[in-house]
Design a protein around this motif. Structure first.
Motif, PDB file in Angstrom:
ATOM      1  N   GLU A 141       0.832  -1.224   0.000  1.00  8.26           N
ATOM      2  CA  GLU A 141       0.000   0.000   0.000  1.00  8.26           C
ATOM      3  C   GLU A 141       0.860   1.265   0.000  1.00  8.26           C
ATOM      4  N   LYS A 142       2.175   1.096   0.078  1.00  5.94           N
ATOM      5  CA  LYS A 142       3.060   2.261   0.213  1.00  5.94           C
ATOM      6  C   LYS A 142       3.992   2.393  -0.997  1.00  5.94           C
ATOM      7  N   TYR A 143       4.759   3.503  -0.991  1.00  4.82           N
ATOM      8  CA  TYR A 143       5.759   3.727  -2.048  1.00  4.82           C
ATOM      9  C   TYR A 143       7.125   3.879  -1.402  1.00  4.82           C
ATOM     10  N   LEU A 144       8.116   3.205  -1.996  1.00  8.74           N
ATOM     11  CA  LEU A 144       9.490   3.370  -1.543  1.00  8.74           C
ATOM     12  C   LEU A 144      10.176   4.334  -2.503  1.00  8.74           C
ATOM     13  N   VAL A 145      10.636   5.455  -1.962  1.00  7.75           N
ATOM     14  CA  VAL A 145      11.286   6.480  -2.784  1.00  7.75           C
ATOM     15  C   VAL A 145      12.790   6.393  -2.536  1.00  7.75           C
ATOM     16  N   LYS A 146      13.522   5.983  -3.571  1.00  6.17           N
ATOM     17  CA  LYS A 146      14.980   5.840  -3.443  1.00  6.17           C
ATOM     18  C   LYS A 146      15.652   7.110  -3.949  1.00  6.17           C
ATOM     19  N   THR A 147      16.478   7.708  -3.110  1.00  4.86           N
ATOM     20  CA  THR A 147      17.113   8.983  -3.468  1.00  4.86           C
ATOM     21  C   THR A 147      18.619   8.930  -3.208  1.00  4.86           C
ATOM     22  N   THR A 148      19.297   9.999  -3.608  1.00  3.74           N
ATOM     23  CA  THR A 148      20.747  10.109  -3.349  1.00  3.74           C
ATOM     24  C   THR A 148      21.011  10.348  -1.854  1.00  3.74           C
ATOM     25  N   SER A 149      19.937  10.637  -1.098  1.00  2.00           N
ATOM     26  CA  SER A 149      20.097  10.860   0.353  1.00  2.00           C
ATOM     27  C   SER A 149      19.416   9.753   1.159  1.00  2.00           C
ATOM     28  N   GLY A 150      19.292   8.582   0.576  1.00  7.16           N
ATOM     29  CA  GLY A 150      18.673   7.481   1.306  1.00  7.16           C
ATOM     30  C   GLY A 150      17.277   7.157   0.791  1.00  7.16           C
ATOM     31  N   GLU A 151      16.572   6.289   1.539  1.00  5.00           N
ATOM     32  CA  GLU A 151      15.251   5.831   1.119  1.00  5.00           C
ATOM     33  C   GLU A 151      14.160   6.379   2.035  1.00  5.00           C
ATOM     34  N   PHE A 152      13.003   6.643   1.430  1.00  6.92           N
ATOM     35  CA  PHE A 152      11.852   7.166   2.181  1.00  6.92           C
ATOM     36  C   PHE A 152      10.631   6.309   1.863  1.00  6.92           C
ATOM     37  N   LEU A 153       9.825   6.026   2.892  1.00  2.00           N
ATOM     38  CA  LEU A 153       8.593   5.273   2.693  1.00  2.00           C
ATOM     39  C   LEU A 153       7.416   6.245   2.763  1.00  2.00           C
ATOM     40  N   ALA A 154       6.530   6.184   1.777  1.00  3.87           N
ATOM     41  CA  ALA A 154       5.416   7.145   1.731  1.00  3.87           C
ATOM     42  C   ALA A 154       4.075   6.438   1.617  1.00  3.87           C
ATOM     43  N   ASP A 155       3.076   6.990   2.320  1.00  2.00           N
ATOM     44  CA  ASP A 155       1.690   6.534   2.132  1.00  2.00           C
ATOM     45  C   ASP A 155       1.092   7.234   0.922  1.00  2.00           C
ATOM     46  N   TYR A 156       1.505   8.496   0.735  1.00  2.00           N
ATOM     47  CA  TYR A 156       1.011   9.290  -0.392  1.00  2.00           C
ATOM     48  C   TYR A 156       2.195   9.960  -1.083  1.00  2.00           C
ATOM     49  N   ILE A 157       2.107  10.030  -2.406  1.00  2.00           N
ATOM     50  CA  ILE A 157       3.133  10.783  -3.136  1.00  2.00           C
ATOM     51  C   ILE A 157       2.452  11.907  -3.903  1.00  2.00           C
ATOM     52  N   ILE A 158       3.083  13.088  -3.842  1.00  2.00           N
ATOM     53  CA  ILE A 158       2.648  14.226  -4.663  1.00  2.00           C
ATOM     54  C   ILE A 158       3.812  14.529  -5.600  1.00  2.00           C
ATOM     55  N   TYR A 159       3.576  14.370  -6.896  1.00  2.00           N
ATOM     56  CA  TYR A 159       4.648  14.439  -7.888  1.00  2.00           C
ATOM     57  C   TYR A 159       4.587  15.778  -8.614  1.00  2.00           C
ATOM     58  N   THR A 160       5.516  16.669  -8.277  1.00  2.00           N
ATOM     59  CA  THR A 160       5.503  18.036  -8.844  1.00  2.00           C
ATOM     60  C   THR A 160       6.917  18.401  -9.303  1.00  2.00           C
ATOM     61  N   THR A 161       7.463  17.561 -10.170  1.00  2.00           N
ATOM     62  CA  THR A 161       8.891  17.662 -10.513  1.00  2.00           C
ATOM     63  C   THR A 161       9.213  18.664 -11.608  1.00  2.00           C
ATOM     64  N   GLY A 162       8.186  19.200 -12.294  1.00  2.00           N
ATOM     65  CA  GLY A 162       8.491  19.949 -13.514  1.00  2.00           C
ATOM     66  C   GLY A 162       8.743  18.948 -14.633  1.00  2.00           C
ATOM     67  N   SER A 163       9.031  19.471 -15.825  1.00  2.00           N
ATOM     68  CA  SER A 163       9.016  18.579 -16.995  1.00  2.00           C
ATOM     69  C   SER A 163      10.386  18.088 -17.418  1.00  2.00           C
ATOM     70  N   SER A 164      11.166  17.560 -16.491  1.00  2.00           N
ATOM     71  CA  SER A 164      12.478  17.047 -16.905  1.00  2.00           C
ATOM     72  C   SER A 164      12.305  15.643 -17.498  1.00  2.00           C
ATOM     73  N   PRO A 165      13.086  15.311 -18.530  1.00  2.00           N
ATOM     74  CA  PRO A 165      12.976  13.975 -19.128  1.00  2.00           C
ATOM     75  C   PRO A 165      13.146  12.858 -18.097  1.00  2.00           C
ATOM     76  N   LYS A 166      14.034  13.084 -17.118  1.00  2.00           N
ATOM     77  CA  LYS A 166      14.294  12.063 -16.084  1.00  2.00           C
ATOM     78  C   LYS A 166      13.031  11.779 -15.264  1.00  2.00           C
ATOM     79  N   SER A 167      12.325  12.861 -14.884  1.00  2.00           N
ATOM     80  CA  SER A 167      11.128  12.671 -14.047  1.00  2.00           C
ATOM     81  C   SER A 167      10.004  12.018 -14.842  1.00  2.00           C
ATOM     82  N   LEU A 168       9.961  12.279 -16.145  1.00  2.00           N
ATOM     83  CA  LEU A 168       8.933  11.657 -16.985  1.00  2.00           C
ATOM     84  C   LEU A 168       9.250  10.177 -17.216  1.00  2.00           C
TER      85      LEU A 168
END
Length: 400
Positions: A141-168
């Protein structure tokens, strides 16, 4: 307490965070750059054009080449009047300029940035900069967000990255369809004797058209070092963004510098000729254009600037009128409009529920801002879409 991760510390991400009830959630904003709100900082030449004084949703959506149908319902719930109210409640005085663009009274984007930072601080929301998201994985039911600063577990994600090819690409990996990105809002690169060394010359109202696309726009026009810019160009670039990408930015544009028909222009000329026969053509003020531009028109029409108006032939009048009312230019490329890079393309709008900006594909996943296939002409409209979409997300999470 449920965990919300907002990916992207820009306009949409911060407005969303500012409106979520922090007593219900733990909220973290992840931003890959060292500074948040970078686009807010440079918008409107550093003054931050937060929105536009257009308070009727049906009229407002006309400024969005992509997303106009979908945004109608969004703007009925939160529109520019609500944006003004939101900032004014936070002691930000706003002003509406003559062209209906809305800015803070301070003329500084820092006022808007400080307002957001203050909101986030009061709500004790964590902001992690230099934190680049590498991957998002669905875990039950959750999302694991892997980043350069470690991992985060989320119940909800709000995706507001702007239009970079990487985020798409990340959204494609999660199953979303992405419409290829192409630039929107750009100036036209033109090499032509008529424009040479006239950078900075502006026209109050001009008409532009791209005959092959049957596209027309009007508005203020500006000569730049590279060619032509100003709202009359930017609007047509936004509406035809996809078509112009297909022709690799090589096409013909026709410009009417004085927004008059050939007959009207000719009549003005003939009337002036009758009443000022002895004036030299170079010093004659017949049309609402600058002296420098008028003299250049005469030069390219091969007319002696010292010739008396009475001696200007019918053929010479035709040459002048053609240059002013039907000038054809060859466009050879495009330049980004200032630093405000806007793209057409992004996440397919069919996969978004516009009642609350949630993904139809991923549960408990919200999307807002430029990462969507929504874009607008210049004038505060792109920000307004961000504010309105983010507001809906916050309201949904707040259970309102």
């Amino acid at each position: 307490m449920k965990q919300i991760i907002i990916i992207g510390g820009g306009a949409a991400g911060f407005f969303c965070a500012s409106n979520i009830d922090e007593s219900k959630y733990n909220i973290i904003i992840l931003e890959q750059n060292s500074d948040v709100l970078q686009k807010v900082k440079i918008s409107g030449g550093g003054r931050c054009n937060i929105t536009h004084a257009c308070f009727n949703p049906k009229e407002l959506v006309q400024f969005y080449p992509r997303g106009n149908k979908e945004l109608l319902s969004v703007f009925t719930k939160f529109q520019p009047g609500d944006t003004m109210d939101w900032f004014e409640k936070r002691k930000v005085s706003l002003k509406i300029e003559n062209d209906n663009r809305i800015f803070p009274e301070t003329n500084s984007s820092q006022t808007i940035i400080d307002t957001f930072l203050n909101e986030i601080q009061q709500k004790k929301i964590q902001v992690k900069t230099k934190c680049s998201v590498k991957e998002i994985e669905k875990h039950n039911e959750k999302y694991l967000v892997k980043t350069t600063s470690g991992e985060f577990l989320a119940d909800y994600i709000i995706y507001t990255t702007g239009s970079s090819p990487k985020s798409l690409k990340m959204m494609e990996n999660l199953g979303h369809k992405v419409i290829s990105l192409v630039p929107s809002l750009f100036t036209f690169n033109i090499k032509d004797d008529l424009l040479q060394d006239l950078a900075g010359t502006s026209f109050e109202w001009a008409e532009t058209s791209i005959p092959t696309l049957k596209a027309e726009e009007s508005g203020p026009l500006l000569i730049t070092h590279w060619g032509l810019s100003g709202p009359a160009i930017l609007k047509i670039s936004a509406w035809e963004a996809i078509n112009l990408a297909h022709v690799q930015y090589k096409f013909d544009v026709e410009v009417n510098f004085i927004s008059k028909t050939r007959d009207e222009a000719e009549e003005l000329f003939q009337n002036f000729k009758k009443s000022n026969p002895k004036k030299t053509i170079g010093q004659s003020k017949i049309f609402e254009i600058t002296n420098r531009f008028w003299q250049r028109v005469l030069e390219v029409s091969k007319i002696d600037l010292n010739k008396q108006v009475a001696n200007i032939s019918g053929k010479e009048i035709q040459a002048i009128v053609t240059t002013l009312c039907n000038k054809k230019f060859q466009v050879t490329g495009k330049s980004t409009f200032k630093d405000e890079f806007v793209t057409a393309g992004g996440i397919d709008l069919k996969e978004i529920n516009f009642k609350n900006m949630s993904s139809k594909i991923l549960p408990n996943f919200y999307i807002a801002g430029e990462v969507l296939n929504i874009d607008a002409v210049t004038g505060g409209f792109n920000f307004q879409a961000c504010w309105s979409e983010s507001w809906l997300i916050a309201q949904d999470l707040n259970g309102l």
